[in-house]
Write a protein that holds these residues in place. Structure first.
Motif, mmCIF file in Angstrom:
data_model
loop_
_atom_site.group_PDB
_atom_site.id
_atom_site.type_symbol
_atom_site.label_atom_id
_atom_site.label_comp_id
_atom_site.label_asym_id
_atom_site.label_seq_id
_atom_site.Cartn_x
_atom_site.Cartn_y
_atom_site.Cartn_z
ATOM 1 N N THR A 1 0.833 -1.207 0.000
ATOM 2 C CA THR A 1 0.000 0.000 0.000
ATOM 3 C C THR A 1 0.864 1.252 0.000
ATOM 4 O OG1 THR A 1 -1.737 -1.232 1.166
ATOM 5 C CG2 THR A 1 -1.953 1.164 1.102
ATOM 6 N N ILE A 2 1.976 1.222 0.714
ATOM 7 C CA ILE A 2 2.927 2.345 0.676
ATOM 8 C C ILE A 2 3.418 2.542 -0.759
ATOM 9 C CG2 ILE A 2 5.272 3.077 1.335
ATOM 10 C CD1 ILE A 2 4.717 1.622 4.070
ATOM 11 N N ILE A 3 3.785 1.453 -1.415
ATOM 12 C CA ILE A 3 4.277 1.548 -2.798
ATOM 13 C C ILE A 3 3.162 2.038 -3.719
ATOM 14 C CG2 ILE A 3 5.222 0.256 -4.749
ATOM 15 C CD1 ILE A 3 6.569 -1.609 -2.599
ATOM 16 N N TYR A 4 1.948 1.529 -3.527
ATOM 17 C CA TYR A 4 0.798 1.982 -4.322
ATOM 18 C C TYR A 4 0.615 3.490 -4.162
ATOM 19 C CZ TYR A 4 -4.145 2.786 -5.460
ATOM 20 O OH TYR A 4 -5.318 3.296 -5.963
ATOM 21 N N MET A 5 0.624 3.969 -2.933
ATOM 22 C CA MET A 5 0.456 5.403 -2.692
ATOM 23 C C MET A 5 1.621 6.200 -3.290
ATOM 24 S SD MET A 5 -1.056 5.229 1.196
ATOM 25 C CE MET A 5 -1.001 7.013 1.464
ATOM 26 N N GLY A 6 2.819 5.631 -3.225
ATOM 27 C CA GLY A 6 3.984 6.284 -3.825
ATOM 28 C C GLY A 6 3.868 6.376 -5.339
ATOM 29 N N MET A 7 3.303 5.338 -5.950
ATOM 30 C CA MET A 7 3.112 5.381 -7.413
ATOM 31 C C MET A 7 2.072 6.435 -7.785
ATOM 32 S SD MET A 7 3.524 1.451 -8.789
ATOM 33 C CE MET A 7 2.234 0.713 -7.794
ATOM 34 N N ILE A 8 1.026 6.575 -6.980
ATOM 35 C CA ILE A 8 0.043 7.636 -7.230
ATOM 36 C C ILE A 8 0.726 8.996 -7.142
ATOM 37 C CG2 ILE A 8 -2.020 8.783 -6.321
ATOM 38 C CD1 ILE A 8 -2.963 5.960 -5.410
ATOM 39 N N ALA A 9 1.565 9.154 -6.136
ATOM 40 C CA ALA A 9 2.310 10.410 -5.984
ATOM 41 C C ALA A 9 3.171 10.681 -7.212
ATOM 42 C CB ALA A 9 3.173 10.361 -4.722
ATOM 43 N N GLU A 10 3.848 9.643 -7.711
ATOM 44 C CA GLU A 10 4.684 9.803 -8.910
ATOM 45 C C GLU A 10 3.832 10.191 -10.123
ATOM 46 O OE1 GLU A 10 7.914 9.843 -9.123
ATOM 47 O OE2 GLU A 10 8.497 8.929 -7.220
ATOM 48 N N GLU A 11 2.652 9.615 -10.229
ATOM 49 C CA GLU A 11 1.749 9.935 -11.339
ATOM 50 C C GLU A 11 1.261 11.382 -11.267
ATOM 51 O OE1 GLU A 11 0.437 7.798 -14.124
ATOM 52 O OE2 GLU A 11 2.419 7.076 -13.524
ATOM 53 N N ASN A 12 1.211 11.942 -10.070
ATOM 54 C CA ASN A 12 0.716 13.307 -9.877
ATOM 55 C C ASN A 12 1.828 14.351 -9.805
ATOM 56 O OD1 ASN A 12 -2.355 13.459 -9.454
ATOM 57 N ND2 ASN A 12 -1.739 11.607 -8.368
ATOM 58 N N LYS A 13 3.069 13.912 -9.768
ATOM 59 C CA LYS A 13 4.204 14.827 -9.661
ATOM 60 C C LYS A 13 4.350 15.626 -10.947
ATOM 61 C CE LYS A 13 7.501 13.198 -7.004
ATOM 62 N NZ LYS A 13 8.631 12.365 -6.618
ATOM 63 N N GLU A 14 4.494 16.924 -10.800
ATOM 64 C CA GLU A 14 4.631 17.803 -11.953
ATOM 65 C C GLU A 14 5.931 17.492 -12.697
ATOM 66 O OE1 GLU A 14 4.661 22.572 -12.575
ATOM 67 O OE2 GLU A 14 3.394 21.778 -10.967
ATOM 68 N N ASN A 15 5.846 17.388 -14.001
ATOM 69 C CA ASN A 15 6.986 17.122 -14.881
ATOM 70 C C ASN A 15 7.654 15.770 -14.642
ATOM 71 O OD1 ASN A 15 6.732 19.680 -16.142
ATOM 72 N ND2 ASN A 15 7.823 20.610 -14.420
ATOM 73 N N ALA A 16 6.955 14.830 -14.036
ATOM 74 C CA ALA A 16 7.497 13.488 -13.842
ATOM 75 C C ALA A 16 7.037 12.640 -15.028
ATOM 76 C CB ALA A 16 7.029 12.894 -12.521
ATOM 77 N N ILE A 17 7.821 12.635 -16.074
ATOM 78 C CA ILE A 17 7.456 11.998 -17.329
ATOM 79 C C ILE A 17 7.285 10.481 -17.171
ATOM 80 C CG2 ILE A 17 8.241 11.549 -19.697
ATOM 81 C CD1 ILE A 17 9.656 14.353 -19.485
#
Length: 161
Positions: free
Chosen positions: A101-117
């Protein structure tokens, strides 16, 4: 302001709150432990331990099933899926559910990070490198630092994602 995402049977819970960069920092609170933001190398190390006990393919394929469900939006059904899916790990089920779940939440964060291609692919690369390439958790956690997105994209594509 913290947003509580999910609770676990032992009283642990995960939330998003302001971190160094944005509002997408994942925090873990466990009974009798100070709230903290888990670091990549910490849960990568635990994945290595789980993979040695349950098999690399089992842990990686379960991770990929979560990866495939991950979008920019938090989905409570995916969190429930993680809890249900990890029940097969017996005594380790709770801790594996928390880590996934930590990794899942981290992936959501990465998907929402500005300019994170690369988005969530950065986490998948770290998980893959830790489990299959046998990079140390610290090496895998820091692998992408300073690298251009095109170089990382080519590495990800070379591994099929």
């Amino acid at each position: 302001m913290a947003i509580r995402v999910t609770d676990f049977s032992d009283g642990s819970y995960l939330e998003y709150a302001r971190g160094s960069f944005d509002e997408w920092c994942v925090y873990l609170s466990r009974p009798n432990t100070t709230r903290y933001a888990p670091r990549d190398y910490q849960y990568f190390q635990r994945l290595v331990n789980y993979a040695s006990k349950y098999g690399k393919d089992a842990i990686y394929q379960d991770f990929v099933s979560i990866y495939n469900k991950t979008t920019k939006d938090l989905d409570n059904s995916t969190i429930q899926y993680i809890k249900d899916m990890t029940s097969k790990y017996g005594a380790d089920a709770l801790n594996i559910a928390i880590d996934f779940t930590i990794i899942y939440m981290g992936m959501i964060a990465e998907e929402n990070k500005e300019n994170a291609i690369l988005g969530k692919r950065v986490k998948r690369l770290g998980v893959y490198q830790t489990i299959y390439d046998e990079l140390s958790p610290d090496e895998a956690a820091n692998f992408s630092r300073g690298k251009k997105w095109r170089e990382l994209d080519a590495i990800c594509r070379g591994r099929g994602f």
